[in-house]
Design an enzyme around this catalytic site. Structure first.
Site, PDB file in Angstrom:
ATOM      1  N   SER A 134       0.858  -1.193   0.000  1.00  0.00           N
ATOM      2  CA  SER A 134       0.000   0.000   0.000  1.00  0.00           C
ATOM      3  C   SER A 134       0.886   1.233   0.000  1.00  0.00           C
ATOM      4  CB  SER A 134      -0.882  -0.006   1.255  1.00  0.00           C
ATOM      5  OG  SER A 134      -1.512   1.242   1.449  1.00  0.00           O
ATOM      6  N   TYR A 147      -1.822  -0.460  10.604  1.00  0.00           N
ATOM      7  CA  TYR A 147      -1.879  -0.808   9.186  1.00  0.00           C
ATOM      8  C   TYR A 147      -0.633  -0.327   8.459  1.00  0.00           C
ATOM      9  CZ  TYR A 147      -3.524  -0.890   4.336  1.00  0.00           C
ATOM     10  OH  TYR A 147      -3.638  -1.116   2.991  1.00  0.00           O
TER      11      TYR A 147
END
Length: 249
Positions: A134, A147
């Site tokens: 990501s 995350y």
């Protein structure tokens, strides 16, 4: 015969888009996940997809799942480590249990599945490992320290493995998309709305505006990048974190 592919989290979203793209090229693709009904539904819709229930947070499940896929369709020479949880909480609200659940799926899951698939590539002398990370693994994401840390770790894992295997025909790369139009975005709209006290449209705008070109990314765009990395054309691309975010991150 085209190489056998194994994709974790392959029953939906980005993982399914990548699975469909590779299956369309003739690859037998094992899609894994925890929910048999999701995997079976995906496989029923696309020829070349084969469901395998596997929990990436459990070492025994990963070893058994990879072994079953190998026995059914041969050595795994393309592995896409895609399974992940995308959920944000501030550090004060990040309990040890929440932190551990994010790491167990996003980072530990990548480590376990890559470790289980890599021996096939080493035995054959070639292979591709693609991790779906990501942009949060490159710049950090506000309000999502767990995350972001997990995706930074995934990129570090990929870069280290690429160094370990320099000079071989096995490559390791990471894809780093921004906000992609999947069910995860839908869930994030609800989460952001609740946390920030704003309506769904405003929550969606936060995610859309985070992508540099001002729109959500299509899962097929990420799949196209994975298709390239899996091909012979990308044989000199190794240890890279490729941004798919509409502009410079």
């Amino acid at each position: 015969m085209p190489d056998h592919v194994l994709i974790t989290g392959g029953g939906s979203g980005i993982g399914l888009a990548i699975a469909r793209a590779l299956a369309a090229q003739g690859h037998p693709v094992t899609i894994t996940g925890r929910r048999a009904e999701v995997l079976e539904a995906a496989a029923a819709e696309t020829p070349g997809l084969f469901p395998q229930v596997m929990d990436v947070t459990e070492p025994e499940s990963v070893e058994a799942g990879v072994a079953a896929a190998r026995a059914a369709r041969g050595p795994i020479l393309i592995h896409v480590a895609n399974a992940g949880i995308a959920e944000g909480r501030s550090l004060r609200k990040t309990t040890p249990e929440f932190w551990r659940s994010i790491m167990a799926t996003n980072l530990d899951g990548a480590y376990l599945s890559i470790r289980a698939c890599l021996p096939d590539m080493q035995a054959e002398g070639r292979g591709r490992v693609i991790a779906v990370a990501s942009i949060a693994g490159l710049r950090g994401l506000k309000g999502a320290p767990a995350y972001s840390a997990s995706k930074h770790g995934m990129i570090g894992l990929i870069r280290s493995l690429s160094e370990d295997h320099l000079g071989s025909a096995i490559t390791f790369n990471a894809l780093c998309p921004g906000y992609v139009d999947t069910d995860i975005v839908t869930r994030n709209v609800e989460s952001i709305s609740a946390r920030a006290g704003i309506d769904a449209d405003a929550a969606m705008e936060i995610m859309v505006s985070a992508n540099r070109h001002g729109r959500l990314i299509h899962a097929d765009e990420v799949a196209a990048a994975a298709l390239w990395l899996a091909s012979d054309a990308a044989s000199s691309v190794n240890g890279q974190a490729i941004e798919i975010a509409g502009g410079q991150v």
